[in-house]
Design a protein around this motif. Structure first.
Motif, PDB file in Angstrom:
ATOM      1  N   ASP A 238      18.378 -11.318 -49.959  1.00 55.63           N
ATOM      2  CA  ASP A 238      18.054 -10.257 -50.914  1.00 55.63           C
ATOM      3  C   ASP A 238      19.354  -9.678 -51.455  1.00 55.63           C
ATOM      4  N   LEU A 239      19.319  -9.262 -52.704  1.00 57.60           N
ATOM      5  CA  LEU A 239      20.473  -8.582 -53.281  1.00 57.60           C
ATOM      6  C   LEU A 239      20.428  -7.108 -52.883  1.00 57.60           C
ATOM      7  N   ASP A 240      21.530  -6.596 -52.385  1.00 58.96           N
ATOM      8  CA  ASP A 240      21.604  -5.193 -52.011  1.00 58.96           C
ATOM      9  C   ASP A 240      21.804  -4.339 -53.261  1.00 58.96           C
ATOM     10  N   ARG A 241      21.125  -3.223 -53.321  1.00 59.43           N
ATOM     11  CA  ARG A 241      21.244  -2.234 -54.402  1.00 59.43           C
ATOM     12  C   ARG A 241      20.744  -2.765 -55.749  1.00 59.43           C
ATOM     13  N   PHE A 242      19.936  -3.816 -55.763  1.00 55.37           N
ATOM     14  CA  PHE A 242      19.482  -4.375 -57.041  1.00 55.37           C
ATOM     15  C   PHE A 242      18.601  -3.385 -57.803  1.00 55.37           C
ATOM     16  N   LYS A 243      17.748  -2.653 -57.089  1.00 57.01           N
ATOM     17  CA  LYS A 243      16.864  -1.693 -57.761  1.00 57.01           C
ATOM     18  C   LYS A 243      17.662  -0.612 -58.479  1.00 57.01           C
ATOM     19  N   SER A 244      18.695  -0.093 -57.824  1.00 57.29           N
ATOM     20  CA  SER A 244      19.492   0.950 -58.462  1.00 57.29           C
ATOM     21  C   SER A 244      20.242   0.399 -59.676  1.00 57.29           C
ATOM     22  N   ILE A 245      20.671  -0.861 -59.601  1.00 48.56           N
ATOM     23  CA  ILE A 245      21.327  -1.497 -60.756  1.00 48.56           C
ATOM     24  C   ILE A 245      20.340  -1.609 -61.914  1.00 48.56           C
ATOM     25  N   ASN A 246      19.124  -2.050 -61.623  1.00 49.55           N
ATOM     26  CA  ASN A 246      18.078  -2.157 -62.641  1.00 49.55           C
ATOM     27  C   ASN A 246      17.784  -0.808 -63.276  1.00 49.55           C
ATOM     28  N   ASP A 247      17.649   0.216 -62.416  1.00 47.83           N
ATOM     29  CA  ASP A 247      17.282   1.548 -62.913  1.00 47.83           C
ATOM     30  C   ASP A 247      18.396   2.178 -63.730  1.00 47.83           C
ATOM     31  N   SER A 248      19.643   1.973 -63.324  1.00 53.34           N
ATOM     32  CA  SER A 248      20.758   2.644 -63.998  1.00 53.34           C
ATOM     33  C   SER A 248      21.236   1.895 -65.245  1.00 53.34           C
ATOM     34  N   LEU A 249      21.237   0.571 -65.199  1.00 57.56           N
ATOM     35  CA  LEU A 249      21.777  -0.215 -66.321  1.00 57.56           C
ATOM     36  C   LEU A 249      20.699  -0.863 -67.180  1.00 57.56           C
ATOM     37  N   GLY A 250      19.461  -0.899 -66.697  1.00 58.21           N
ATOM     38  CA  GLY A 250      18.366  -1.470 -67.482  1.00 58.21           C
ATOM     39  C   GLY A 250      18.003  -2.882 -67.051  1.00 58.21           C
TER      40      GLY A 250
END
Length: 658
Positions: A238-250
């Protein structure tokens, strides 16, 4: 902006008219939550129907055609999978997505094999994930239909060519042209068939094998490994912090990150290994021809190092890492299902170890997984068979002894193992999503009990109930609590909802919004176990709280540890300055109580006052301690001859039951 507008994929031709969607779900609350998200996504461009039971659903297949079927996996005593398998093949929906409260990989595998377009866990669903799943499923269905039409057209052309070939076989001049047309038709048919296979077996975004092809490859690799007597391993990452990347950068940046991850992944593994994208930010690698565990560890380390380097995407430097779970083919992991399950368990262990690491599935973890699997099944039975019950622990005002309320605590009486401690089953219920149904039951029972006691004693008996972070994620917490308050008749001011500090680390803004809605209902909010989590003073000031509960770990040693005493006093001062009530948890001795009584405006809860009790015992306790003539004894005075220690002279008992 929708995903289609973002360029994630083209809209399907069937979206030129309003979408027809059928929801099959026996839980009206879940249906309404899904309906609300669908309206948020598609607005007026949707035609929505709902079927709440199995029999109506079976009749609906074949009568009305819908573009998308959203099917609850558990329908009463049966499953949505059985519903799909029971229908006539000609009536089988072309686009159906399972919705479930259980994150179970075996169910996921079965759903995929049945032809499901998606498998979504209800606790993780939001408007964005639901839109992506529906649009992706429609896009895939549209592509398949287009390829089928193209294939039929090619086959029709082939039939025409064959008939013409027979008719003109005698004409030597035309025979060569006819044969050329036939070869071209056959080539076109083969190309169409290859496109169809690629669409069905490869991930459109990363071009890696998708879950369907991966499952087939894994099964073949297992058979080959058994024949060749060479070891193999499954690595899940799994990629770590992927959700926050999606939420912050789109999402477009998130999609490009997944594409670059796939490229790096295929570039760092061996030629004999196979990589796949299973969905979301989850990838898999099948490593073969292994000589030892060390070979597998090298593969895992290469993956972690390759994905740890920053990614450059549209001017953004994106940093992520990978956690890897490893299952080796052996007697504990010798099938597709067990390899997946065990690698998944090892992946969670890797995440717990700090992320950016790998972890092997071992004997200890195997025992833990078996225990956890059994516990999951037993939790389902426990709620259906009324094995859960509530105990209530009173809270009092230290300065007067006035009863301020009770806290509802869930207990599990297992039919064979006896009482199971909450610390053994609450984390499992949270990880599987079963905590949502359990928490609703606790809320409803606690509210009903508070109403009964209020009628009996002629005064309100406020009740406190713990909330889980899962309930905030599901997005219908306020609606659920409002329904329970209306159904039980409990005044909202008599309900205190306790949250832990860890709830706030996921999405403070979302938590604050839901808490403010609950406060608007009239309920009170408390922060439980204060001082042990991740909250900051800014969060405490920002959130609409009515109560702070000092964690028992500070109260236990506050008389012998000046640091713990300082924390307790600081929290009391904080509560006084913020205008909120402070409750000290875990008060177990007279000396602790007397220490707290010397401080202004603090409530207490603990075994010195009363242990958690079942309703009849708590009712007896309340009848004794709600007496209008009841008062606390005078405070204990420090004895100078005892060096300032609390005097040990005999004193009146603190409460009637002690």
């Amino acid at each position: 902006m929708s995903l289609a507008q973002q360029g994630a994929f083209e809209p399907s031709p069937r979206e030129a008219r309003p979408l027809k969607i059928l929801i099959i779900d026996d839980d009206e609350v879940d249906y309404r939550a899904t309906r609300r998200m669908l309206i948020e996504i598609f607005g007026a461009d949707i035609s929505l129907d709902w079927i709440p039971d199995w029999n109506t659903a079976t009749r609906a297949f074949g009568q009305t055609n819908y573009d998308v079927y959203l099917i609850d996996y558990f329908l009463g005593g049966r499953t949505g999978l059985e519903l799909i398998e029971s229908c006539d093949p000609s009536d089988k929906p072309s686009v159906f997505i399972f919705l479930t409260g259980h994150d179970d990989r075996q169910i996921d595998v079965a759903a995929t094999n049945a032809g499901a377009s998606g498998y979504l866990v209800k606790s993780d669903i939001n408007a964005s994930t639901l839109e992506r799943s529906i649009r992706y499923a429609l896009y895939m269905a549209g592509k398949k239909e287009a390829l089928q039409r193209e294939t039929l057209a090619v086959k029709a052309a082939k039939d025409v060519v064959e008939r013409q070939s027979k008719m003109h076989a005698k004409l030597a001049g035309d025979l060569s042209a006819t044969q050329e047309k036939l070869r071209a038709a056959l080539k076109s048919a083969e190309e169409s068939e290859q496109k169809y296979r690629n669409l069905a077996q490869y991930d459109l975004l990363t071009e890696l094998p998708n879950r369907v092809l991966f499952m087939s490859q894994l099964e073949n690799m297992i058979e080959h490994s058994h024949r060749s007597e060479k070891s193999m391993a499954l690595l899940l990452l799994d990629l770590d912090r992927f959700k926050s990347i999606n939420d912050s950068l789109g999402h477009p940046i998130g999609d490009r990150l997944l594409m670059q991850v796939a490229k790096r992944l295929t570039g760092c593994i061996r030629k004999t290994d196979t990589a796949a994208r299973l969905g979301g930010d989850e990838f898999a690698v099948i490593a073969t021809n292994l000589q030892s565990h060390k070979d597998t560890a090298i593969v895992a380390q290469h993956i972690i190092e390759a994905l740890a380097a920053p990614f450059e995407i549209e001017g953004h430097e994106v940093n992520t890492s990978a956690s890897v779970g490893i299952a080796i083919l052996n007697e504990d992991s010798d099938t597709v299902e067990t390899l997946l399950k065990n690698a998944d368990a090892a992946l969670y262990k890797a995440k717990d170890a700090g992320r950016g690491v790998y972890h092997f599935f071992d004997a200890a973890l195997n025992k833990q997984v078996r225990t956890l699997s059994l516990l999951k099944r037993e939790l389902c039975d426990a709620l259906l068979q009324d094995q859960f019950f509530l105990e209530y622990q009173p809270q009092i005002e230290t300065s007067t002894g006035r009863v301020t309320g009770v806290e509802a605590l869930v207990r599990w009486q297992h039919p064979t193992r006896g009482r199971v401690p909450p610390c053994d089953f609450i984390p499992t219920a949270e990880s599987t999503g079963q905590i949502a149904a359990m928490s609703e039951w606790i809320l409803r029972e606690a509210c009903k009990q508070s109403v009964q006691w209020a009628a009996m004693f002629g005064r309100s008996i406020p009740v406190a109930v713990n909330l889980s972070a899962i309930q905030f994620k599901r997005g219908r917490l306020v609606e659920t609590i409002s329904t329970i308050l209306s159904g039980t008749g409990l005044p909202p001011a008599s309900l205190t909802l306790e949250i832990t500090e860890t709830v706030m680390i996921h999405d403070v803004d979302e938590v604050e919004m839901q808490l403010r809605k609950l406060v608007t209902l009239g309920a009170k909010i408390a922060i439980d176990d204060f001082g042990t989590g991740y909250s900051s003073l800014a969060h405490v000031r920002q959130l609409p709280i009515d109560q702070i509960k000092v964690d028992r770990s500070f109260v236990t040693d506050m008389l012998v540890n000046h640091r713990d005493a300082a924390v307790v006093e600081a929290v009391i001062a904080l509560g006084r300055n913020l205008g909120v009530t402070v409750v000290a948890e875990g008060v177990e001795t007279r000396e602790q109580m007397e220490y707290l009584r010397a401080m202004p405006s603090i409530d207490a809860q603990g075994y010195f006052i009363a242990k958690p009790m079942r309703p009849p015992q708590c009712q007896t306790w309340l009848s004794k301690n709600l007496r209008p003539d009841f008062t606390l004894p005078a405070p204990v005075i420090a004895d100078p001859s005892a060096g300032g220690q609390v005097s040990s002279q005999p004193q009146q008992r603190f409460l009637a039951h002690r």
